[in-house]
Design an enzyme around this catalytic site. Structure first.
Site, PDB file in Angstrom:
ATOM      1  N   GLY A  46       0.617  -1.199  -3.836  1.00  0.00           N
ATOM      2  CA  GLY A  46       0.066  -1.227  -2.239  1.00  0.00           C
ATOM      3  C   GLY A  46       0.493  -2.442  -1.651  1.00  0.00           C
ATOM      4  CD  GLN A  51      -0.241  -8.306  -0.032  1.00  0.00           C
ATOM      5  OE1 GLN A  51      -0.333  -6.698   0.116  1.00  0.00           O
ATOM      6  NE2 GLN A  51       0.030  -8.435  -1.238  1.00  0.00           N
ATOM      7  CB  CYS A  89      -2.823  -9.603  -5.610  1.00  0.00           C
ATOM      8  SG  CYS A  89      -2.191  -9.520  -3.805  1.00  0.00           S
ATOM      9  CG  LEU A  90       2.844  -6.804  -4.920  1.00  0.00           C
ATOM     10  CD1 LEU A  90       3.699  -5.752  -4.078  1.00  0.00           C
ATOM     11  CD2 LEU A  90       3.977  -7.013  -6.406  1.00  0.00           C
ATOM     12  CG  HIS A 131      -6.102  -5.239  -3.912  1.00  0.00           C
ATOM     13  ND1 HIS A 131      -6.291  -6.236  -4.825  1.00  0.00           N
ATOM     14  CD2 HIS A 131      -5.111  -5.652  -3.112  1.00  0.00           C
ATOM     15  CE1 HIS A 131      -5.218  -7.206  -4.670  1.00  0.00           C
ATOM     16  NE2 HIS A 131      -4.539  -6.962  -3.748  1.00  0.00           N
ATOM     17  CD  GLU A 132      -2.956  -3.057  -0.886  1.00  0.00           C
ATOM     18  OE1 GLU A 132      -2.631  -3.940  -0.014  1.00  0.00           O
ATOM     19  OE2 GLU A 132      -2.775  -3.427  -2.069  1.00  0.00           O
ATOM     20  CG  HIS A 135      -4.173  -7.837   0.965  1.00  0.00           C
ATOM     21  ND1 HIS A 135      -4.058  -9.374   0.729  1.00  0.00           N
ATOM     22  CD2 HIS A 135      -3.939  -7.224  -0.097  1.00  0.00           C
ATOM     23  CE1 HIS A 135      -3.542  -9.361  -0.214  1.00  0.00           C
ATOM     24  NE2 HIS A 135      -3.579  -8.305  -0.769  1.00  0.00           N
TER      25      HIS A 135
END
Ligand code: NI
Length: 163
Positions: A46, A51, A89-90, A131-132, A135
């Site tokens: 995701g 991000q 997380c990226l 999670h997304e 963000h």
């Protein structure tokens, strides 16, 4: 399409609340395509617009590698149950931590054609949606971690989920 630079923890853009998308402009379409490409290139499940430095309420999710969801202005309608597991997380490279999330989530969002649709997910998909969407509020999973933030290299491969 282009790969965009993924912002990392410490970058103020990751802690800001995102704005609603009013219409799909060519720029927004390009952003969505780039987000998908950037997510796949980074092997994430995701990615949220902040991000890549854009404060818009857009996320892309694909937990299987062949079933991408574009979620614009997403809202959670229902959630239930609980799951506790590893999350990454990226934007927090090389790290992972234990986070408890609902095991079932039902959400509503617009797709890339501004058509409203509902999405239901359990387990990894439910975790990724939560999670997304965090963000978009400027929240990172590291604030929800139970116990220490661990180094990914110390974990088995199948423990990871990065988004
Ligand atoms: Ni993330």
């Amino acid at each position: 399409m282009a790969i965009r630079n993924i912002r990392e923890i410490g970058d103020a853009v990751l802690n800001k609340k995102c704005k609603e998308v009013k219409e799909i402009t060519p720029r927004v379409k390009e952003l969505i395509e780039d987000m998908l490409e950037t997510m796949y290139e980074a092997c994430g499940v995701g990615l949220a617009a902040p991000q890549v430095g854009i404060l818009k309420r857009i996320v892309v999710i694909d937990v299987t590698g062949e079933d991408p969801y574009v979620m614009i202005n997403p809202r959670i309608l229902e959630m239930s149950g609980e799951q506790t597991g590893h999350e990454g997380c990226l934007s927090v490279p090389g790290k992972s931590g234990i986070v408890t999330r609902p095991n079932y989530v039902k959400a509503v969002a617009y797709n890339e054609n501004m058509e409203l649709y509902e999405i239901e997910g359990t387990e990894l998909l439910a975790r990724a949606i939560c999670h997304e969407l965090d963000h978009l509020e400027g929240n990172l999973y590291v604030d929800k971690v139970e116990g220490p933030l661990m180094n990914l290299e110390d974990l088995e491969d199948d423990d990871e989920m990065e988004s």
